[in-house]
Structure formats: structure tokens, C-alpha cells
Design a protein around this motif. Structure first.
Motif, PDB file in Angstrom:
ATOM      1  N   GLY A 112       1.877  -2.721 -11.990  1.00  0.00           N
ATOM      2  CA  GLY A 112       2.163  -3.877 -11.133  1.00  0.00           C
ATOM      3  C   GLY A 112       1.658  -3.463  -9.544  1.00  0.00           C
ATOM      4  O   GLY A 112       1.478  -4.176  -8.517  1.00  0.00           O
ATOM      5  N   LEU A 113       1.608  -2.333  -9.143  1.00  0.00           N
ATOM      6  CA  LEU A 113       1.262  -1.537  -7.826  1.00  0.00           C
ATOM      7  C   LEU A 113      -0.281  -1.495  -7.786  1.00  0.00           C
ATOM      8  O   LEU A 113      -0.809  -0.257  -7.378  1.00  0.00           O
ATOM      9  CB  LEU A 113       2.118  -0.202  -7.573  1.00  0.00           C
ATOM     10  N   SER A 114      -0.824  -2.518  -7.781  1.00  0.00           N
ATOM     11  CA  SER A 114      -2.225  -2.428  -8.009  1.00  0.00           C
ATOM     12  C   SER A 114      -3.105  -2.026  -6.813  1.00  0.00           C
ATOM     13  O   SER A 114      -4.148  -1.750  -6.679  1.00  0.00           O
ATOM     14  CB  SER A 114      -2.913  -3.650  -8.522  1.00  0.00           C
ATOM     15  N   SER A 115      -2.277  -2.166  -5.600  1.00  0.00           N
ATOM     16  CA  SER A 115      -2.893  -1.856  -4.444  1.00  0.00           C
ATOM     17  C   SER A 115      -2.386  -0.524  -3.688  1.00  0.00           C
ATOM     18  O   SER A 115      -2.792  -0.136  -2.635  1.00  0.00           O
ATOM     19  CB  SER A 115      -2.486  -3.080  -3.240  1.00  0.00           C
ATOM     20  N   VAL A 116      -1.320  -0.048  -4.310  1.00  0.00           N
ATOM     21  CA  VAL A 116      -0.613   1.231  -3.667  1.00  0.00           C
ATOM     22  C   VAL A 116      -1.438   2.338  -3.408  1.00  0.00           C
ATOM     23  O   VAL A 116      -2.382   2.762  -4.258  1.00  0.00           O
ATOM     24  CB  VAL A 116       0.785   1.652  -4.631  1.00  0.00           C
ATOM     25  N   GLU A 117      -1.510   3.091  -2.284  1.00  0.00           N
ATOM     26  CA  GLU A 117      -2.074   4.087  -1.896  1.00  0.00           C
ATOM     27  C   GLU A 117      -1.446   5.266  -1.892  1.00  0.00           C
ATOM     28  O   GLU A 117      -1.693   6.515  -2.168  1.00  0.00           O
ATOM     29  CB  GLU A 117      -2.898   3.868  -0.565  1.00  0.00           C
ATOM     30  N   THR A 130       1.179  -1.282  -0.032  1.00  0.00           N
ATOM     31  CA  THR A 130      -0.061   0.039   0.038  1.00  0.00           C
ATOM     32  C   THR A 130       0.811   1.208   0.075  1.00  0.00           C
ATOM     33  O   THR A 130       0.464   2.186  -0.406  1.00  0.00           O
ATOM     34  CB  THR A 130      -1.110   0.111   1.403  1.00  0.00           C
ATOM     35  N   GLU A 131       2.208   1.192   0.421  1.00  0.00           N
ATOM     36  CA  GLU A 131       2.968   2.315   0.326  1.00  0.00           C
ATOM     37  C   GLU A 131       4.403   1.877  -0.324  1.00  0.00           C
ATOM     38  O   GLU A 131       4.839   0.918  -0.078  1.00  0.00           O
ATOM     39  CB  GLU A 131       3.047   2.899   1.662  1.00  0.00           C
ATOM     40  N   VAL A 132       4.695   2.396  -1.101  1.00  0.00           N
ATOM     41  CA  VAL A 132       5.800   2.162  -1.987  1.00  0.00           C
ATOM     42  C   VAL A 132       6.795   3.520  -2.146  1.00  0.00           C
ATOM     43  O   VAL A 132       6.393   4.622  -2.818  1.00  0.00           O
ATOM     44  CB  VAL A 132       5.732   1.608  -3.377  1.00  0.00           C
ATOM     45  N   LYS A 133       8.201   3.718  -1.617  1.00  0.00           N
ATOM     46  CA  LYS A 133       8.849   4.552  -1.749  1.00  0.00           C
ATOM     47  C   LYS A 133      10.275   4.166  -2.703  1.00  0.00           C
ATOM     48  O   LYS A 133      10.934   3.388  -2.347  1.00  0.00           O
ATOM     49  CB  LYS A 133       9.616   4.991  -0.458  1.00  0.00           C
ATOM     50  N   LEU A 134      10.051   5.022  -3.724  1.00  0.00           N
ATOM     51  CA  LEU A 134      11.282   4.787  -4.869  1.00  0.00           C
ATOM     52  C   LEU A 134      12.059   6.033  -5.100  1.00  0.00           C
ATOM     53  O   LEU A 134      12.463   6.582  -5.852  1.00  0.00           O
ATOM     54  CB  LEU A 134      10.726   4.432  -6.199  1.00  0.00           C
ATOM     55  N   TYR A 135      11.936   7.080  -3.696  1.00  0.00           N
ATOM     56  CA  TYR A 135      12.655   8.177  -4.015  1.00  0.00           C
ATOM     57  C   TYR A 135      14.249   8.043  -3.830  1.00  0.00           C
ATOM     58  O   TYR A 135      14.837   7.216  -3.615  1.00  0.00           O
ATOM     59  CB  TYR A 135      12.244   9.244  -2.762  1.00  0.00           C
TER      60      TYR A 135
END
Length: 200
Positions: A54-59, A34-39
Motif C-alpha cells: 500500500g506504500l506505493s509512493s514511499v521513497e 514518501t517517508e514512512v517510519k515504523l521503527y
């Protein structure tokens, strides 16, 4: 956090950044995150692409402090509520239509944005952080029909020659009277009254 300079001309792809994220978050399926950090990738990410689907659930998706120059690849992110793209090379806000029905917060400070075209369809947008860009006052009129917009940061983005802080805030309210917070400070009843007063 400041990225170190990297002499390599090879950019980090979204796929590579996601693979790195998975290696740091063992046991978490990317499609369930639900949280993805690519910074602050080294080398930096330069392009958003369809791999993000592919990040179908990311908020909450953070891609800040890279070298991204345009917004794209958001199709399929049906749960996205917060998108962080601060400190990139973005010039246009086109590309947000695919998340128009869910996006509540957009963070795009420290870019090269001069137009707010692309935001008009964001019917759920509540928070817009876009300090240190390059806007004219007339651009704010493009936000007047956003029904949920409450919280904005425009510090360093609007021309303020001859204006003090109070005048600057009132001028924003004249164009966007539904705001509750400007640059981190709550709107006061006095400010709202001044903004709504007829011109002399």
C-alpha cells in the motif's frame, strides 16, 4: 532511541503499525506518503508482509529497532530508494529483488547477517550501512559488480585481528576500489594507491 521491554507476546502487525502511523499523520494518505517510519514499535514488528504494498509512493521506509527476522513484502514499492532495517534479527539479505531497480540506500546495521547474497541485483545501490554484523572478507567480493556503490559502513562486521585501521581500510579498497567513503571517512588518494599496489 531504545524500545522498552514489553511482556506481551503479541507482535505488532504491519497493518497495525500503518494504522498507528496514519493516526499520527492526519490528512496524509498512506498511498501518497514518501517517508514512512515504523521503527521501534511496541510490541515490535516481527514480520514484513504484503500490506507494505500500500506504500506505493514511499521513497524512505524505516522499520528499524523491531524484531524482524527476514526481508519480504516489498513487491509494489516501486519508488523505494532508502530502506532502514537496522537493529532487527535479520540473518539473510534475500527478498530485495523487488526493489532492485530503485533502491539506493540500505541500512542493516546491528543484525545477524553473515552473507551478502541478495545484494548482487541492486544496480542502483550507492550506500550500504551494515556495521555490527558477522561477515568474512570474501563476502565483500559479492559487491564488486555493483556499479553505483560509493559509501559503506562495515565497522564491527569484519575480522580485523592483527590489522590497524589503515590496513583495514586498504583491505576493503582492494576488494571494492570504486568506494568514495568507508565507515564515514572519505577514501584518500594514498589509500587508493596502496590498495592498487602490486603484492610484494
Amino acid at each position: 532511541r531504545i524500545c522498552a521491554e514489553n511482556a506481551s507476546s503479541t507482535m505488532t502487525s504491519i497493518a497495525a503499525a500503518l494504522k498507528k502511523w496514519e493516526s499520527k499523520n492526519e490528512g496524509v494518505e498512506i498511498a501518497q506518503a514518501t517517508e514512512v517510519k515504523l521503527y521501534c514499535q511496541i510490541p515490535p514488528i516481527q514480520r514484513m508482509d504484503a500490506t507494505l504494498a500500500g506504500l506505493s509512493s514511499v521513497e524512505h521506509l524505516s522499520l528499524s529497532t523491531n524484531q524482524i527476522d527476514r526481508i519480504s513484502g516489498l513487491r509494489g514499492l516501486e519508488c523505494l530508494r532508502t530502506l532502514s532495517l537496522g537493529r532487527n534479527n535479520i540473518r539473510s539479505l534475500a527478498g530485495l529483488d523487488d526493489v532492485a531497480e530503485t533502491l539506493e540506500q540500505l541500512w542493516v546495521s546491528y543484525n545477524q547477517i553473515s552473507s551478502l547474497d541478495g545484494l548482487q541485483s541492486l544496480s542502483k545501490l550507492e550506500t550500504l550501512y551494515m556495521s555490527n554484523n558477522s561477515l568474512s572478507w570474501d563476502e565483500l567480493d559479492k559487491l564488486k559488480d555493483l556499479p553505483c556503490l560509493q559509501n559503506v559502513v562495515f565497522k564491527g562486521s569484519l575480522p580485523t585481528d592483527g590489522m590497524d585501521e589503515a590496513q583495514y581500510r586498504v583491505e576493503i579498497l582492494k576488494r571494492l576500489p570504486g568506494l568514495a567513503k568507508i565507515d564515514g571517512a572519505m577514501v584518500t588518494p594514498d589509500e587508493l594507491s596502496l590498495a592498487q599496489a602490486p603484492a610484494e
